[in-house]
Write a protein that holds these residues in place. Structure first.
Motif, PDB file in Angstrom:
ATOM      1  N   GLY A  84      11.164  61.286  50.429  1.00 51.12           N
ATOM      2  CA  GLY A  84      11.899  60.865  48.922  1.00 51.12           C
ATOM      3  C   GLY A  84      12.070  61.996  48.219  1.00 51.12           C
ATOM      4  N   TRP A  85      12.535  61.710  47.136  1.00 55.33           N
ATOM      5  CA  TRP A  85      13.140  62.741  46.166  1.00 55.33           C
ATOM      6  C   TRP A  85      12.730  62.198  44.726  1.00 55.33           C
ATOM      7  CZ3 TRP A  85      16.089  67.025  47.584  1.00 55.33           C
ATOM      8  CH2 TRP A  85      16.684  67.824  46.548  1.00 55.33           C
ATOM      9  N   ILE A  86      12.088  63.072  44.041  1.00 56.40           N
ATOM     10  CA  ILE A  86      11.579  62.771  42.570  1.00 56.40           C
ATOM     11  C   ILE A  86      12.096  63.850  41.463  1.00 56.40           C
ATOM     12  CG2 ILE A  86       9.743  62.502  40.589  1.00 56.40           C
ATOM     13  CD1 ILE A  86       8.134  61.456  43.574  1.00 56.40           C
ATOM     14  N   VAL A  87      12.735  63.662  40.603  1.00 59.34           N
ATOM     15  CA  VAL A  87      13.399  64.798  39.709  1.00 59.34           C
ATOM     16  C   VAL A  87      12.454  64.860  38.522  1.00 59.34           C
ATOM     17  CG1 VAL A  87      15.358  65.483  38.128  1.00 59.34           C
ATOM     18  CG2 VAL A  87      15.760  64.082  40.247  1.00 59.34           C
ATOM     19  N   LYS A  88      12.254  65.948  38.105  1.00 60.76           N
ATOM     20  CA  LYS A  88      11.488  66.695  37.085  1.00 60.76           C
ATOM     21  C   LYS A  88      12.323  66.408  35.981  1.00 60.76           C
ATOM     22  CE  LYS A  88       9.143  70.445  39.826  1.00 60.76           C
ATOM     23  NZ  LYS A  88       9.163  71.896  39.892  1.00 60.76           N
ATOM     24  N   PRO A  89      11.316  66.272  34.697  1.00 64.33           N
ATOM     25  CA  PRO A  89      10.081  65.817  34.410  1.00 64.33           C
ATOM     26  C   PRO A  89       9.904  64.477  35.090  1.00 64.33           C
ATOM     27  CG  PRO A  89      11.503  65.652  32.453  1.00 64.33           C
ATOM     28  CD  PRO A  89      12.336  65.966  33.210  1.00 64.33           C
ATOM     29  N   PHE A  90       8.795  64.203  35.842  1.00 65.03           N
ATOM     30  CA  PHE A  90       8.429  63.094  36.396  1.00 65.03           C
ATOM     31  C   PHE A  90       7.478  62.269  35.370  1.00 65.03           C
ATOM     32  CE2 PHE A  90       4.903  66.055  37.455  1.00 65.03           C
ATOM     33  CZ  PHE A  90       3.966  65.142  37.241  1.00 65.03           C
ATOM     34  N   ASP A  91       7.432  60.887  35.746  1.00 66.21           N
ATOM     35  CA  ASP A  91       6.897  60.044  34.998  1.00 66.21           C
ATOM     36  C   ASP A  91       5.721  59.883  35.911  1.00 66.21           C
ATOM     37  OD1 ASP A  91       5.328  57.596  34.601  1.00 66.21           O
ATOM     38  OD2 ASP A  91       7.355  56.634  33.858  1.00 66.21           O
ATOM     39  N   PRO A  92       4.281  60.078  35.341  1.00 66.90           N
ATOM     40  CA  PRO A  92       3.066  60.192  35.883  1.00 66.90           C
ATOM     41  C   PRO A  92       2.595  58.716  36.803  1.00 66.90           C
ATOM     42  CG  PRO A  92       2.766  61.201  33.641  1.00 66.90           C
ATOM     43  CD  PRO A  92       4.115  60.563  33.769  1.00 66.90           C
ATOM     44  N   ALA A  93       2.953  57.860  36.177  1.00 67.04           N
ATOM     45  CA  ALA A  93       2.834  56.405  36.610  1.00 67.04           C
ATOM     46  C   ALA A  93       3.619  56.163  37.871  1.00 67.04           C
ATOM     47  CB  ALA A  93       2.807  55.276  35.845  1.00 67.04           C
ATOM     48  N   LYS A  94       5.054  56.657  37.812  1.00 67.46           N
ATOM     49  CA  LYS A  94       5.660  56.506  38.899  1.00 67.46           C
ATOM     50  C   LYS A  94       5.413  57.254  40.151  1.00 67.46           C
ATOM     51  CE  LYS A  94      10.137  54.967  36.889  1.00 67.46           C
ATOM     52  NZ  LYS A  94      11.411  55.363  36.160  1.00 67.46           N
ATOM     53  N   LEU A  95       4.905  58.621  39.954  1.00 70.31           N
ATOM     54  CA  LEU A  95       4.650  59.433  40.792  1.00 70.31           C
ATOM     55  C   LEU A  95       3.381  58.962  41.497  1.00 70.31           C
ATOM     56  CD1 LEU A  95       4.946  62.352  42.332  1.00 70.31           C
ATOM     57  CD2 LEU A  95       3.200  63.046  40.769  1.00 70.31           C
ATOM     58  N   VAL A  96       2.334  58.208  40.808  1.00 73.44           N
ATOM     59  CA  VAL A  96       1.262  57.959  41.661  1.00 73.44           C
ATOM     60  C   VAL A  96       1.879  56.499  42.489  1.00 73.44           C
ATOM     61  CG1 VAL A  96      -0.737  56.599  41.269  1.00 73.44           C
ATOM     62  CG2 VAL A  96      -0.456  58.565  39.899  1.00 73.44           C
ATOM     63  N   LYS A  97       2.688  55.892  41.768  1.00 76.35           N
ATOM     64  CA  LYS A  97       3.127  54.552  42.413  1.00 76.35           C
ATOM     65  C   LYS A  97       3.719  54.986  43.907  1.00 76.35           C
ATOM     66  CE  LYS A  97       5.943  50.567  42.014  1.00 76.35           C
ATOM     67  NZ  LYS A  97       7.142  49.965  41.080  1.00 76.35           N
ATOM     68  N   VAL A  98       4.814  55.927  43.658  1.00 74.34           N
ATOM     69  CA  VAL A  98       5.430  56.458  44.982  1.00 74.34           C
ATOM     70  C   VAL A  98       4.632  57.193  46.124  1.00 74.34           C
ATOM     71  CG1 VAL A  98       7.177  58.215  45.982  1.00 74.34           C
ATOM     72  CG2 VAL A  98       7.901  56.609  43.717  1.00 74.34           C
ATOM     73  N   VAL A  99       3.574  57.785  45.614  1.00 72.49           N
ATOM     74  CA  VAL A  99       2.614  58.552  46.594  1.00 72.49           C
ATOM     75  C   VAL A  99       2.017  57.556  47.294  1.00 72.49           C
ATOM     76  CG1 VAL A  99       0.450  59.855  46.657  1.00 72.49           C
ATOM     77  CG2 VAL A  99       2.320  60.645  45.416  1.00 72.49           C
ATOM     78  N   LYS A 100       1.084  56.671  46.484  1.00 77.89           N
ATOM     79  CA  LYS A 100       0.486  55.523  47.136  1.00 77.89           C
ATOM     80  C   LYS A 100       1.581  54.512  48.168  1.00 77.89           C
ATOM     81  CE  LYS A 100      -3.267  54.983  43.737  1.00 77.89           C
ATOM     82  NZ  LYS A 100      -3.857  54.121  42.821  1.00 77.89           N
ATOM     83  N   MET A 101       2.826  54.494  47.800  1.00 80.00           N
ATOM     84  CA  MET A 101       3.570  53.644  48.546  1.00 80.00           C
ATOM     85  C   MET A 101       3.914  54.373  49.725  1.00 80.00           C
ATOM     86  SD  MET A 101       7.363  52.071  47.635  1.00 80.00           S
ATOM     87  CE  MET A 101       8.289  53.819  47.558  1.00 80.00           C
ATOM     88  N   VAL A 102       4.056  55.566  49.894  1.00 80.35           N
ATOM     89  CA  VAL A 102       4.591  56.166  51.117  1.00 80.35           C
ATOM     90  C   VAL A 102       3.199  56.580  52.191  1.00 80.35           C
ATOM     91  CG1 VAL A 102       6.805  57.432  50.213  1.00 80.35           C
ATOM     92  CG2 VAL A 102       4.623  58.780  50.161  1.00 80.35           C
ATOM     93  N   LEU A 145       9.916  67.058  44.802  1.00 79.81           N
ATOM     94  CA  LEU A 145       9.583  66.948  43.312  1.00 79.81           C
ATOM     95  C   LEU A 145      10.247  68.392  42.822  1.00 79.81           C
ATOM     96  CD1 LEU A 145       8.412  65.415  40.787  1.00 79.81           C
ATOM     97  CD2 LEU A 145       6.284  66.999  41.256  1.00 79.81           C
ATOM     98  N   THR A 146      11.337  68.107  42.189  1.00 82.49           N
ATOM     99  CA  THR A 146      12.344  69.384  41.760  1.00 82.49           C
ATOM    100  C   THR A 146      13.068  68.942  40.572  1.00 82.49           C
ATOM    101  OG1 THR A 146      13.906  70.717  42.519  1.00 82.49           O
ATOM    102  CG2 THR A 146      14.063  68.429  43.591  1.00 82.49           C
ATOM    103  N   THR A 147      13.690  70.009  39.776  1.00 82.79           N
ATOM    104  CA  THR A 147      14.615  69.708  38.766  1.00 82.79           C
ATOM    105  C   THR A 147      16.021  69.543  39.317  1.00 82.79           C
ATOM    106  OG1 THR A 147      14.950  71.997  38.904  1.00 82.79           O
ATOM    107  CG2 THR A 147      13.545  71.083  37.270  1.00 82.79           C
ATOM    108  N   GLU A 148      16.241  69.693  40.900  1.00 86.42           N
ATOM    109  CA  GLU A 148      17.327  69.541  41.355  1.00 86.42           C
ATOM    110  C   GLU A 148      17.854  68.143  41.560  1.00 86.42           C
ATOM    111  OE1 GLU A 148      19.704  71.971  42.201  1.00 86.42           O
ATOM    112  OE2 GLU A 148      18.195  73.667  42.114  1.00 86.42           O
TER     113      GLU A 148
END
Length: 122
Positions: free
Chosen positions: A102-120, A83-86
């Motif tokens: 996986g890779w998530i760019v900041k700022p993050f969407d809370p719902a997407k973060l939860v979805k990805v965490v639950k998925m992995v 989870l980074t600005t890069e």
């Protein structure tokens, strides 16, 4: 069973946002402020279902942290989300080569973060 997630970020604001997002979704959040602290927290916590890490941090950056986690037999298969600005492809490839899931760019969407965490983690 409640998911256990370790979140490593040197920004207190980002740690607070991630903690709030995860706890609101019923996920136990364990926090660390850099890679070295992340390794210390990892030793003391039950086996995490997933790890979230920033890249740019003092003392030990995200790449060093991912390398150190992947070197531990008990965490070779633990999903690691960056989870980074890069957003550069070279950074993504380097993280993937180190063992990031996986890779998530900041700022993050809370719902997407939860979805990805639950998925992995599931």
């Amino acid at each position: 069973m409640t998911l256990q997630v370790l979140a490593v970020d040197d920004s207190r604001t980002m740690r607070d946002m991630v903690r709030l997002t995860l706890t609101n979704a019923g996920i136990d959040a364990h926090l660390a402020e850099d890679g070295l602290h992340g390794l210390e927290v990892l030793e003391d916590m039950p086996r995490p279902d997933a790890i979230i890490t920033d890249i740019n941090m003092p003392r030990m950056d995200g790449f060093g942290f991912i390398d150190a986690v992947r070197a531990m037999p008990t965490h070779r298969a633990t999903p690691i989300l960056v989870l980074t600005t890069e957003s550069a492809d070279t950074m993504k490839h380097r993280a993937r080569d180190a063992g990031a899931t996986g890779w998530i760019v900041k700022p993050f969407d809370p719902a997407k973060l939860v979805k990805v965490v639950k998925m992995v983690a599931g």
